[in-house]
Design a protein around this motif. Structure first.
Motif, short mmCIF file in Angstrom:
data_model
loop_
_atom_site.label_atom_id
_atom_site.label_comp_id
_atom_site.label_asym_id
_atom_site.label_seq_id
_atom_site.Cartn_x
_atom_site.Cartn_y
_atom_site.Cartn_z
N GLU A 138 0.94 -1.31 0.04
CA GLU A 138 0.11 0.06 0.07
C GLU A 138 0.94 1.27 0.16
OE1 GLU A 138 -3.71 2.01 2.52
OE2 GLU A 138 -2.71 0.02 3.09
N MET A 139 0.73 2.10 -0.94
CA MET A 139 1.46 3.22 -1.09
C MET A 139 0.70 4.64 -0.56
SD MET A 139 3.07 4.84 -4.59
CE MET A 139 4.47 5.93 -4.64
N VAL A 140 1.62 5.27 0.15
CA VAL A 140 1.01 6.54 0.78
C VAL A 140 1.89 7.75 0.63
CG1 VAL A 140 0.44 7.65 3.03
CG2 VAL A 140 -0.03 5.09 2.62
N LEU A 141 1.43 8.88 0.20
CA LEU A 141 2.14 10.07 -0.04
C LEU A 141 1.80 11.10 1.05
CD1 LEU A 141 4.16 11.71 -1.42
CD2 LEU A 141 2.56 12.42 -3.03
N LEU A 142 2.60 11.62 1.97
CA LEU A 142 2.33 12.68 3.08
C LEU A 142 3.04 13.87 2.76
CD1 LEU A 142 2.92 10.25 5.99
CD2 LEU A 142 0.67 10.59 4.85
N PRO A 143 2.19 14.85 3.08
CA PRO A 143 1.02 15.02 3.65
C PRO A 143 0.00 14.37 2.95
CG PRO A 143 1.96 17.30 3.50
CD PRO A 143 2.87 16.39 2.65
N ASP A 144 -1.16 13.76 3.37
CA ASP A 144 -2.05 12.98 2.56
C ASP A 144 -3.16 13.63 2.16
OD1 ASP A 144 -3.74 10.89 1.58
OD2 ASP A 144 -4.34 9.99 3.49
N THR A 145 -2.93 14.43 0.96
CA THR A 145 -3.80 15.46 0.39
C THR A 145 -3.32 15.35 -1.17
OG1 THR A 145 -4.56 17.56 0.22
CG2 THR A 145 -2.43 17.33 0.80
N THR A 146 -4.22 15.85 -2.14
CA THR A 146 -3.91 15.89 -3.52
C THR A 146 -3.49 17.45 -3.77
OG1 THR A 146 -6.43 16.45 -3.89
CG2 THR A 146 -5.64 14.14 -3.99
N MET A 147 -3.66 18.29 -2.93
CA MET A 147 -3.36 19.67 -3.02
C MET A 147 -2.81 20.18 -1.88
SD MET A 147 -5.51 22.65 -4.56
CE MET A 147 -5.90 21.87 -6.01
N ILE A 148 -1.53 20.86 -1.89
CA ILE A 148 -0.75 21.09 -0.67
C ILE A 148 -0.65 22.74 -0.99
CG2 ILE A 148 1.48 20.55 -1.47
CD1 ILE A 148 2.37 20.03 1.16
N GLU A 149 -1.08 23.66 0.11
CA GLU A 149 -0.46 25.02 0.06
C GLU A 149 0.79 25.13 0.89
OE1 GLU A 149 -3.94 27.13 1.35
OE2 GLU A 149 -5.03 26.49 -0.16
N MET A 150 1.53 25.94 0.36
CA MET A 150 2.86 26.38 0.84
C MET A 150 2.95 27.80 0.83
SD MET A 150 5.20 23.45 -0.80
CE MET A 150 4.62 21.49 -0.71
N VAL A 151 4.00 28.40 1.71
CA VAL A 151 4.57 29.73 1.74
C VAL A 151 5.70 29.56 0.90
CG1 VAL A 151 4.90 31.61 2.79
CG2 VAL A 151 3.22 30.27 3.72
N GLU A 152 5.95 30.55 -0.10
CA GLU A 152 7.16 30.56 -0.77
C GLU A 152 8.54 30.88 0.08
OE1 GLU A 152 8.96 33.27 -4.42
OE2 GLU A 152 7.56 34.10 -3.10
N GLY A 153 9.47 29.95 0.08
CA GLY A 153 10.85 29.92 0.88
C GLY A 153 10.76 29.00 2.18
N GLU A 154 9.56 28.79 2.52
CA GLU A 154 9.38 27.78 3.80
C GLU A 154 9.61 26.38 3.24
OE1 GLU A 154 5.90 28.58 5.87
OE2 GLU A 154 6.34 30.69 6.25
N LYS A 155 10.57 25.64 3.95
CA LYS A 155 10.85 24.43 3.85
C LYS A 155 9.88 23.41 3.97
CE LYS A 155 15.04 23.03 3.91
NZ LYS A 155 16.38 22.61 4.46
#
Length: 365
Positions: A138-155
């Motif tokens: 069983e394959m999982v990609l985390l964060p477990d979401t199809t769309m991820i919001e990020m802030v520019e420059g934040e790792k």
């Protein structure tokens, strides 16, 4: 008698099975051929061959499951002469002995042994087959979401894992277009055994530092088990630009902190400097001598003499710290005392006019 004949035949078969397996186990160190089957397969077939027509065939699995058959009696005797094995069936012809495993299980993973006996001489031919039960996991990609919001420059840390899988897959990362940000995939995969039979769990952590130009890009993780299986998980990146107003406010706060810190340091330095100056002036206004009490001859009042004296050494009653008026110091200390106590030399060398100008009033002192 038919019953005694059947019993004799059964005992003969059991002895034959044990003899054949004994020969097989003595030669068990030979390398085995590998056969891969998906765990979802409904039926698995393993075959071994003989150069001459075989009379008796035995198969034994890693967990001790056993199936055997007489070639001429396979159809009449059922699936096995070695006991009832609903999942195991022996098939074949004069030169091939085939084991059919119905509804294979993870416990069937491992080395299977085949042994066939020659029709005339009962010479045994053996073979070993490594049955690899392929588990996709069983394959999982985390964060477990199809769309991820990020802030520019934040790792941001991304985790791709495949649980309860065999064989161990290769994990790789990819993006849907040219990337301006940084995707650090230098870390190593972590492989750990799982609770299910021969399977393992694989995990790979990466770090992504987004740029606003990566907005709308896809990041994908792929797990491949050779040319057998391929799994892919993806997420869409939404990058929020850095708020310029927030940055300016933060910079102003940092500048204010630096200014306040600088002012505090200046004030502390000024206070320390003032304390040092005042201390030096006080020491200059009075002269301290380390003398015996008997050397103080200008003060007749014993009570006043005691008020001018404080202990320097508790072990030496005569060694005191004495504050002596300037006129008494200059006029009453003999040259002998001056020689004895060097700190009076500068006072003895001062002019008599300056000595006369100093008030002899003890209150002033």
């Amino acid at each position: 008698d038919s019953s005694s004949g059947k019993m004799f035949a059964s005992e003969a078969v059991n002895r034959m099975v044990m003899n054949v397996l004994a020969v097989v186990f003595l030669l068990f160190d030979q390398s085995a051929a590998h056969v891969h089957f998906m765990s979802s397969t409904k039926e698995v077939s393993l075959s071994c061959t003989s150069t001459s027509p075989w009379f008796f065939c035995v198969w034994e699995g890693p967990d001790g499951d056993r199936a055997c058959a007489l070639r001429e009696k396979m159809g009449e005797q059922g699936n096995s002469l070695c006991g009832e094995q609903g999942r195991l069936e022996v098939r074949g012809n004069s030169s091939i002995c085939t084991l059919v495993i119905h509804n294979p299980q993870l416990s069937d993973h491992g080395e299977w042994t085949c042994a066939v006996s020659d029709d005339s001489s009962l010479e045994t031919v053996k073979d070993y087959i490594q049955l690899d039960m392929v588990v996709e996991g069983e394959m999982v990609l985390l964060p477990d979401t199809t769309m991820i919001e990020m802030v520019e420059g934040e790792k941001v840390e991304l985790v791709c894992m495949v649980e309860d899988v065999y064989p161990t897959p290769e994990i790789s990362w990819s993006v849907s277009r040219d990337m301006v940000g940084v995707l650090d995939t230098s870390s190593h995969e972590v492989i750990s055994p799982s609770d299910m039979s021969h399977t393992v769990s694989v995990q790979h952590n990466v770090f992504y530092t987004p740029s606003h130009r990566d907005h709308g890009m896809n990041i994908s993780c792929t797990a491949m088990q050779g040319n057998m299986t391929r799994q892919v998980r993806s997420m869409v990146v939404r990058v929020k630009p850095v708020d310029i107003k927030e940055v300016m406010v933060e910079e102003k706060i940092n500048m204010l902190v630096v200014i306040l810190t600088s002012i505090s340091l200046v004030i502390l330095a000024s206070v320390a400097f003032t304390v040092i100056i005042v201390t030096l002036r006080k020491r200059k206004q009075r002269k301290v001598l380390r003398v015996d009490l008997d050397d103080i001859k200008c003060v007749n009042d014993d009570q006043l003499k005691k008020s001018l004296v404080k202990d320097v050494s508790p072990n030496n009653e005569n060694l005191k710290e004495v504050i002596v008026p300037d006129n008494c110091h200059n006029k009453s200390i003999s040259s002998e005392a001056s020689t004895k106590y060097p700190d009076t030399s500068t006072d003895n060398s001062s002019s008599s006019d300056q000595s006369d100008a100093v008030s002899t009033d003890s209150d002033t002192v």
